[in-house]
Design an enzyme around this catalytic site. Structure first.
Site, mmCIF file in Angstrom:
data_model
loop_
_atom_site.group_PDB
_atom_site.id
_atom_site.type_symbol
_atom_site.label_atom_id
_atom_site.label_comp_id
_atom_site.label_asym_id
_atom_site.label_seq_id
_atom_site.Cartn_x
_atom_site.Cartn_y
_atom_site.Cartn_z
ATOM 1 N N HIS A 159 -12.657 9.607 14.366
ATOM 2 C CA HIS A 159 -11.344 8.985 14.402
ATOM 3 C C HIS A 159 -11.116 8.162 13.143
ATOM 4 C CE1 HIS A 159 -10.884 9.466 19.031
ATOM 5 N NE2 HIS A 159 -10.871 10.593 18.375
ATOM 6 N N GLN A 200 -11.411 15.492 20.763
ATOM 7 C CA GLN A 200 -11.065 16.907 20.623
ATOM 8 C C GLN A 200 -9.645 17.174 21.124
ATOM 9 O OE1 GLN A 200 -14.457 16.352 22.200
ATOM 10 N NE2 GLN A 200 -14.977 16.071 20.068
HETATM 11 P P1 IMP Z 1 -18.999 21.123 19.149
HETATM 12 O O1 IMP Z 1 -18.106 20.213 19.936
HETATM 13 O O2 IMP Z 1 -19.624 20.448 17.967
HETATM 14 O O3 IMP Z 1 -20.004 21.846 20.018
HETATM 15 O O4 IMP Z 1 -18.072 22.271 18.520
HETATM 16 C C1 IMP Z 1 -17.388 23.220 19.308
HETATM 17 C C2 IMP Z 1 -16.009 23.512 18.749
HETATM 18 O O5 IMP Z 1 -15.168 22.359 18.901
HETATM 19 C C3 IMP Z 1 -15.986 23.830 17.248
HETATM 20 O O6 IMP Z 1 -14.955 24.772 17.012
HETATM 21 C C4 IMP Z 1 -15.643 22.491 16.619
HETATM 22 O O7 IMP Z 1 -15.050 22.647 15.345
HETATM 23 C C5 IMP Z 1 -14.663 21.945 17.638
HETATM 24 N N1 IMP Z 1 -14.593 20.468 17.623
HETATM 25 C C6 IMP Z 1 -15.507 19.609 18.122
HETATM 26 N N2 IMP Z 1 -15.104 18.336 17.946
HETATM 27 C C7 IMP Z 1 -13.909 18.388 17.337
HETATM 28 C C8 IMP Z 1 -12.961 17.384 16.928
HETATM 29 O O8 IMP Z 1 -13.133 16.177 17.088
HETATM 30 N N3 IMP Z 1 -11.829 17.854 16.336
HETATM 31 C C9 IMP Z 1 -11.590 19.164 16.180
HETATM 32 N N4 IMP Z 1 -12.425 20.120 16.543
HETATM 33 C C10 IMP Z 1 -13.581 19.744 17.136
HETATM 34 MG MG MG Z 2 -10.840 14.037 14.868
#
Ligand code: IMP
Ligand code: MG
Length: 359
Positions: A41, A175
């Protein structure tokens, strides 16, 4: 008493942190309720830019309470970095109340190493989120209270009691809707729930205590990592938006994929989360475009059907009152309100806290 939930209606990175920072002034307690250090953030105060990965935006105000509720996967190394950042602010860590629920799963080096090895296909942030969540579901992973037996904080009980006493609580989502483990674009999703229900299942408060749900949107869409993206745009205009909007991951630095606003998808997210306020961020990124498309419908073959929006071609970063927006911008906002059947309550016109226009 206000209990507000802040959610991204697309794939994350809509500027929730910035919106939470603006709103947090009026709240006593801020909570994270999902995800972990995969989120980043970004908050701009004067000439300083801060990125937190675990702590909610209330932490930027001395005296307020900031909580990591169960469902937040806590990497102690990242938490230490966040706390170090807080110590550079007025009042420091000692001037705030910061609590981690003893039931929070702990992210270990092993989780991060596994994610680095196996997360490539999805394009994860490599913060150990999937492996840590697997251990939690397997009932084998350590939790915060086992690692730090001195901490016995129960966020659910604390929140219930404080909300009953009329405290204002803000729940800061991580997310976005379409990265939800269940309702997102599986398997290209994160390993937690990013929809409103997570506030109840993770933080442990009853649904009836939630009074306001804010849905955050940009006037275009971005996505990091792999997975479907119906309105994705390539070429010069995408590159322009990426540069103009600084669309690079706050956690990984990866360039974000760029595309157009997908109103049918956004409407679905609004319905499912019971959103009652919409906030538009980063509108100023499109200031220089003479026109841009918005997806208004999905065709029979699943193709996006676009409507061309006329640009306002006027800088809006200095606007402080809604009546001072250029006419074409006002038309665009009215079109969004009609399409989403909801009022747009705030519009951010720049990254600084006070670059926010009340509608
Ligand atoms: P993970 O959460 O690291 O396991 O990633 C899984 C998917 O969610 C991937 O496509 C990441 O790029 C996406 N992702 C995880 N956290 C964020 C965030 O805060 N913003 C945008 N995409 C996210
Ligand atoms: Mg973000």
């Amino acid at each position: 008493m206000t209990v507000a939930v802040i959610l991204d209606l697309c794939y994350g990175d809509s500027g929730k942190g910035r919106v939470c920072h603006y709103l947090a002034k009026d709240f006593d307690i801020g909570c994270r309720f999902n995800g972990g250090a995969n989120s980043g953030h970004t908050i701009v105060i004067g000439d300083n830019k801060y990125v937190t990965h675990l702590l909610p935006a209330t932490v930027f105000y001395p005296g307020k309470v900031s909580i990591l509720t169960p469902g937040v996967l806590v990497d102690p190394i990242v938490l230490k970095e966040d706390l170090k950042l807080v110590d550079t602010l007025k009042g420091g860590v000692a001037g705030r109340i910061i609590r981690v629920d003893s039931r929070c799963p702990v992210v270990s080096d092993k989780h991060v190493a596994t994610d680095e090895k196996t997360g490539g296909k999805i394009g994860t942030t490599k913060r150990g989120i999937g492996p840590c969540m697997s251990d939690q579901v397997n009932r084998t992973g350590p939790r915060w209270g086992e690692l730090y037996p001195a901490t016995t904080f129960d966020a659910a009980e604390y929140l219930y009691n404080h909300i009953r006493r009329g405290r204002n609580v803000i729940f800061e989502g991580a997310q976005g809707h379409y990265l939800d483990l269940w309702h997102g674009t599986y398997p290209y999703v994160t390993s937690s729930t990013t929809t409103v229900g997570a506030v109840c299942t993770n933080a442990g408060i009853p649904p009836k205590m939630i009074t306001d749900v804010y849905g955050i949107l940009k006037p275009y869409t971005t996505r990091v990592g792999e997975g479907p993206f119906l309105t994705e745009e390539f070429g010069p205009v995408a590159d322009f938006i990426r540069e103009e909007g600084g669309e690079y991951g706050a956690t990984t630095g990866r360039p974000r994929r760029i595309g157009w606003l997908n109103l049918p998808e956004v409407r679905r997210a609004i319905e499912m989360n019971g959103v009652n306020w919409v906030v538009i961020t980063k509108s100023d990124v499109l200031d220089k475009l003479s026109s841009f498309p918005v997806c208004v419908d999905i065709g029979l073959k699943g193709e996006p059907i676009y409507r061309e929006i006329q640009g306002w071609e006027t800088p809006i970063t200095e606007v402080t009152k809604s009546r001072d927006f250029p006419p074409k911008f006002k038309e665009f906002i009215a079109f969004l309100e009609r399409s989403l059947h909801l009022p747009i309550t705030l519009i951010s016109v720049g990254p600084e806290c006070d670059q926010m226009v009340k509608m």
